[in-house]
Enzyme design. Structure first.
Site, mmCIF file in Angstrom:
data_model
loop_
_atom_site.group_PDB
_atom_site.id
_atom_site.type_symbol
_atom_site.label_atom_id
_atom_site.label_comp_id
_atom_site.label_asym_id
_atom_site.label_seq_id
_atom_site.Cartn_x
_atom_site.Cartn_y
_atom_site.Cartn_z
ATOM 1 N N LYS A 68 -11.594 -9.424 6.647
ATOM 2 C CA LYS A 68 -10.918 -8.327 5.959
ATOM 3 C C LYS A 68 -11.743 -7.045 6.078
ATOM 4 C CE LYS A 68 -7.663 -6.803 3.119
ATOM 5 N NZ LYS A 68 -6.246 -6.806 3.456
ATOM 6 N N LYS B 271 2.721 -12.082 3.579
ATOM 7 C CA LYS B 271 3.893 -11.926 2.715
ATOM 8 C C LYS B 271 4.827 -13.116 2.869
ATOM 9 C CE LYS B 271 3.692 -6.867 2.878
ATOM 10 N NZ LYS B 271 2.284 -6.873 3.298
ATOM 11 N N GLY C 78 0.795 -1.214 0.000
ATOM 12 C CA GLY C 78 0.000 0.000 0.000
ATOM 13 C C GLY C 78 0.830 1.268 0.000
ATOM 14 N N ASN C 79 2.036 1.206 0.599
ATOM 15 C CA ASN C 79 2.881 2.399 0.654
ATOM 16 C C ASN C 79 3.386 2.809 -0.727
ATOM 17 O OD1 ASN C 79 4.556 -0.046 0.795
ATOM 18 N ND2 ASN C 79 6.278 1.364 0.964
ATOM 19 N N LYS D 107 -3.327 -9.621 -2.073
ATOM 20 C CA LYS D 107 -2.548 -9.410 -3.293
ATOM 21 C C LYS D 107 -1.236 -10.182 -3.281
ATOM 22 C CE LYS D 107 0.754 -6.198 -1.893
ATOM 23 N NZ LYS D 107 0.597 -6.441 -0.485
#
Length: 313
Positions: A128, A274, A10-11, A212
């Protein structure tokens, strides 16, 4: 030439200090695309996957706010809309950054559907959070009127929660393969628009958000990528995060990563998916590697100078 699938955190689209506007997002994306262009200029073949959490929430909120004027859009449609406008920003910024490096490579965004299983356990326990914050009273009203599942979010208010099922198949994977050799493809945006496949073969959108990082992992597997690269806010993965004995990791084997996961070192919804996506990739491809690092260290990480590399052994 090495193939890399990049998952942008997101960053890479919005920062804590930037306004949640399209104009501010484009300025952040311009900086992001400088680093992606550097990877391309280093000779790597790329595909880009991005998140969409804040953006899809904004689209949903706009749609619901205007419900007295126009009918609100279904959640899966909001996800597709976010793919379009985020992809448009990346296309603009990356095309310019590539041209500055004398690389005449087209950049294409592909609205991508990703099949999930109708009986995925995630649908039984939505976790979520999306969209705006509400008071308890407002949340109860939304639950009664719209059937939304609402949960309190870390003391900040109540939010709608949706399922986060695992991606099973990228519907447009053949189109990605055809585009790969001709351009940089932006695909599986926001994890892809989640759809279920009916017995007659038709696809039906569902109110869910696919992580994602897992979508990028699936893409990396199906494209036979050499590297899965997950770009986030930190240069290296750490155990004992934020504690006096914090330890930054340059390397994790599959077994070490599994042990750290079992010990609870990685936060759900943050570093955990991740690491799990990296584990999944190297488990399926024992001779390949996955990398977690920060956006501005991407080239150095591929050269082995920083980042956390995850390998089978």
């Amino acid at each position: 030439m090495s193939r890399i699938v990049i998952a942008l955190g997101g960053n890479a689209l919005q920062t804590k200090h930037s306004a949640p506007t399209a104009e501010s997002q484009l300025e952040v994306v311009k900086q992001t695309c400088k680093y992606i262009a550097d990877l391309s200029a280093s000779g790597y073949e790329l595909a880009v996957v991005h998140g969409n959490g804040p953006q899809v929430g904004q689209i949903l909120l706009s749609s619901e706010t205007a419900k007295e004027v126009v009918p609100p859009m279904p959640f899966d449609v909001c996800g597709a809309m976010s793919q379009g406008y985020i992809g448009y920003h990346i296309q603009q910024a990356l095309r310019y950054a590539l041209a500055r490096r004398n690389r005449n490579i087209p950049v294409v965004s592909l609205v991508t559907q990703v099949v999930v299983e109708k009986n995925d356990p995630a649908f039984l326990t939505p976790t979520k959070p999306i969209g705006a914050f509400y008071t308890k009273e407002e949340a109860e009203k939304l639950a009664a009127e719209k059937g939304y599942q609402m949960k309190e979010d870390a003391g900040r208010g109540w939010r709608r929660v949706v399922a986060s099922p695992m991606p099973r198949r990228i519907v447009e994977i053949e189109q990605v393969r055809r585009l790969w050799d001709e351009c940089i493809v932006i695909t599986c945006g926001g994890g892809g628009v989640p759809v279920i496949e009916n017995p007659d073969g038709t696809l039906e959108g569902v109110a869910a958000v696919i992580d994602k990082d897992f979508a990028a992992e699936l893409l990396a597997e199906q494209m036979n990528a050499d590297v899965l690269m997950i770009l986030t806010e930190v240069e290296k993965v750490a155990i004992n995060w934020g504690k006096p004995d914090q330890q930054d990791l340059s390397h994790m084997s599959l077994s070490e990563a599994a042990r750290y996961v079992d010990e609870g070192h990685f936060a759900p919804g943050s570093m955990l998916p991740k690491v799990q996506a990296c584990m999944k990739f190297v488990r399926a491809n024992p001779d390949k590697r996955a990398i977690i690092t920060s956006l501005n260290k991407a080239v150095e990480a591929l050269n082995g100078d920083t980042g956390t590399v995850v390998t089978f052994a």
